[in-house]
Write a protein that holds these residues in place. Structure first.
Motif, PDB file in Angstrom:
ATOM      1  N   TYR A  33       1.096  -1.170  -0.089  1.00 59.70           N
ATOM      2  CA  TYR A  33       0.127   0.044  -0.047  1.00 59.70           C
ATOM      3  C   TYR A  33       0.709   1.186  -0.067  1.00 59.70           C
ATOM      4  O   TYR A  33       0.340   2.307  -0.491  1.00 59.70           O
ATOM      5  N   TYR A  37       0.374   4.350  -2.779  1.00 52.82           N
ATOM      6  CA  TYR A  37      -0.129   5.347  -1.943  1.00 52.82           C
ATOM      7  C   TYR A  37      -0.379   6.656  -2.628  1.00 52.82           C
ATOM      8  O   TYR A  37      -1.409   7.391  -2.666  1.00 52.82           O
ATOM      9  N   ASP A  40      -3.362   7.653  -5.178  1.00 56.87           N
ATOM     10  CA  ASP A  40      -4.844   8.419  -4.660  1.00 56.87           C
ATOM     11  C   ASP A  40      -4.567   9.481  -3.838  1.00 56.87           C
ATOM     12  O   ASP A  40      -5.472  10.112  -3.363  1.00 56.87           O
ATOM     13  N   HIS A  41      -3.287   9.846  -3.530  1.00 59.98           N
ATOM     14  CA  HIS A  41      -2.991  10.870  -2.665  1.00 59.98           C
ATOM     15  C   HIS A  41      -2.111  11.981  -3.138  1.00 59.98           C
ATOM     16  O   HIS A  41      -1.188  11.624  -3.821  1.00 59.98           O
ATOM     17  N   ASP A 171      -7.758   4.546   5.777  1.00 59.64           N
ATOM     18  CA  ASP A 171      -6.869   4.174   4.873  1.00 59.64           C
ATOM     19  C   ASP A 171      -6.205   3.061   5.644  1.00 59.64           C
ATOM     20  O   ASP A 171      -5.900   3.113   6.828  1.00 59.64           O
ATOM     21  N   ASP A 174      -3.294   4.369   7.789  1.00 63.22           N
ATOM     22  CA  ASP A 174      -3.817   5.379   8.798  1.00 63.22           C
ATOM     23  C   ASP A 174      -3.072   4.744   9.877  1.00 63.22           C
ATOM     24  O   ASP A 174      -3.319   3.527  10.495  1.00 63.22           O
ATOM     25  N   HIS A 212     -11.237  -3.653   4.385  1.00 62.44           N
ATOM     26  CA  HIS A 212     -11.538  -3.075   3.192  1.00 62.44           C
ATOM     27  C   HIS A 212     -11.871  -3.935   2.100  1.00 62.44           C
ATOM     28  O   HIS A 212     -12.942  -3.545   1.226  1.00 62.44           O
TER      29      HIS A 212
END
Length: 320
Positions: A33, A37, A40-41, A171, A174, A212
């Motif tokens: 991930y 990352y 999407d960020h 996320d 997170d 998720h």
């Protein structure tokens, strides 16, 4: 005694092996991930380091200081239009769209509503939020200390709110636990966040990954549409009930469906909401413009631009 020691050793080695398996799995999940990352960020975000921090979310433990207007990315907005002291305020709930992520304070939905209508607007949207963040606030005494009695509430909904309402972490990378409620008959019960063992379990990266995966699969299965829309309706009904009881009056509750992306089970949800006296407005019904166009959507982070709110606000006002 020797038999007892053998049992203890077997348990110990099994726990150790299981722990190592989870740790190895977590490292792989984390690295995967982390590698995707920034798909999407925006680059201004920072990838959290690998660690377990099963803390309470800051906006559960300290709602009053969360809405401090500190920046335009994470912390909540201060109220707009407080100079209109003698007017009844409007309250907005939602996620980063309604919050106005990456927008200056005078470019947001709440600012524009406030200064066109000449009414205070309390923007209680939370970046990354969903239905549960709205309901959570309606249960909080600090909310009613900060937000005056209102007669109009607006919730800005996007398609991802269904899925978010099922997550334990927003996320996978997170570190702060995401607030989550579970349905018990016709009530919404918040998970026990004072159980350190449950918190630790939810903070395991592999567990986050499967949470998720399950949420994605569940939402996309049309056989679950009734349950999904029923729970969304329950959040709205329970929030309205709490607000009306505290404010001692009936309120106008508007749900703005922000459809830059399609909202699954839309017609089913609209029917249930309207049957329960909610006002539903779809952006697809008030404009023919494509809200994914670069005029209306920031291309690096996919949030509404000021022009999007300039387009939508006049139509929204007709219902207020």
């Amino acid at each position: 005694m020797n038999k007892f020691k053998k049992i203890i050793l077997i348990i110990f080695w099994n726990i150790l092996i299981l722990g190592l398996i989870i740790l190895i799995s977590d490292i792989f999940v984390y690295k995967y991930y982390a590698s995707i990352y920034y798909q999407d960020h925006p680059k201004l975000y920072r990838i959290n380091e690998f660690k377990y921090m099963p803390y309470l979310p800051e906006y559960i433990t300290d709602l009053e200081s969360y809405f401090n207007g500190e920046n335009n990315i994470f912390f909540g907005r201060r109220p707009d239009g407080t100079e209109y002291k003698n007017q009844i305020p409007i309250v907005i709930f939602g996620c980063s769209y309604a919050f106005g992520q990456h927008l200056n304070y005078n470019q947001t939905l709440s600012y524009k509503l406030s200064h066109i209508l000449k009414r205070p607007v309390y923007n209680r949207s939370i970046s990354g939020g969903s239905f549960q963040h709205m309901y959570m606030q309606s249960l909080s005494n600090s909310f009613y200390k900060t937000v005056p009695n209102s007669d109009t509430v607006i919730y800005v909904m996007i398609g991802d709110h269904y899925r978010r309402s099922m997550l334990w972490y927003f996320d996978i990378l997170d570190l702060h636990i995401y607030p989550h409620f579970h349905k018990n008959k016709d009530k919404l019960i918040m998970d026990n966040y004072y159980n350190p063992f449950l918190n630790l379990f939810k903070s395991i990266y592999t567990v986050k990954h499967f949470n998720h995966m399950y949420a994605d699969k569940y939402i996309k299965n049309s056989n679950n549409s009734k349950e999904i829309t029923d729970i969304a309706l329950l959040y709205f009904k329970e929030t309205r009930k709490e607000l009306e009881e505290h404010w001692n009056k009936k309120i106008k509750f508007i749900i703005l469906l922000y459809e830059d992306w399609d909202i699954m089970y839309k017609q089913e949800l609209i029917q249930k909401l309207e049957d329960n006296n909610f006002i539903v407005i779809s952006t697809k019904e008030i404009t023919d413009e494509d809200l994914r166009n670069e005029k209306y959507q920031m291309q690096d982070n996919h949030h509404p631009t000021e022009k999007a709110w300039n387009l939508i606000v006049p139509q929204l006002i007709k219902n207020i």
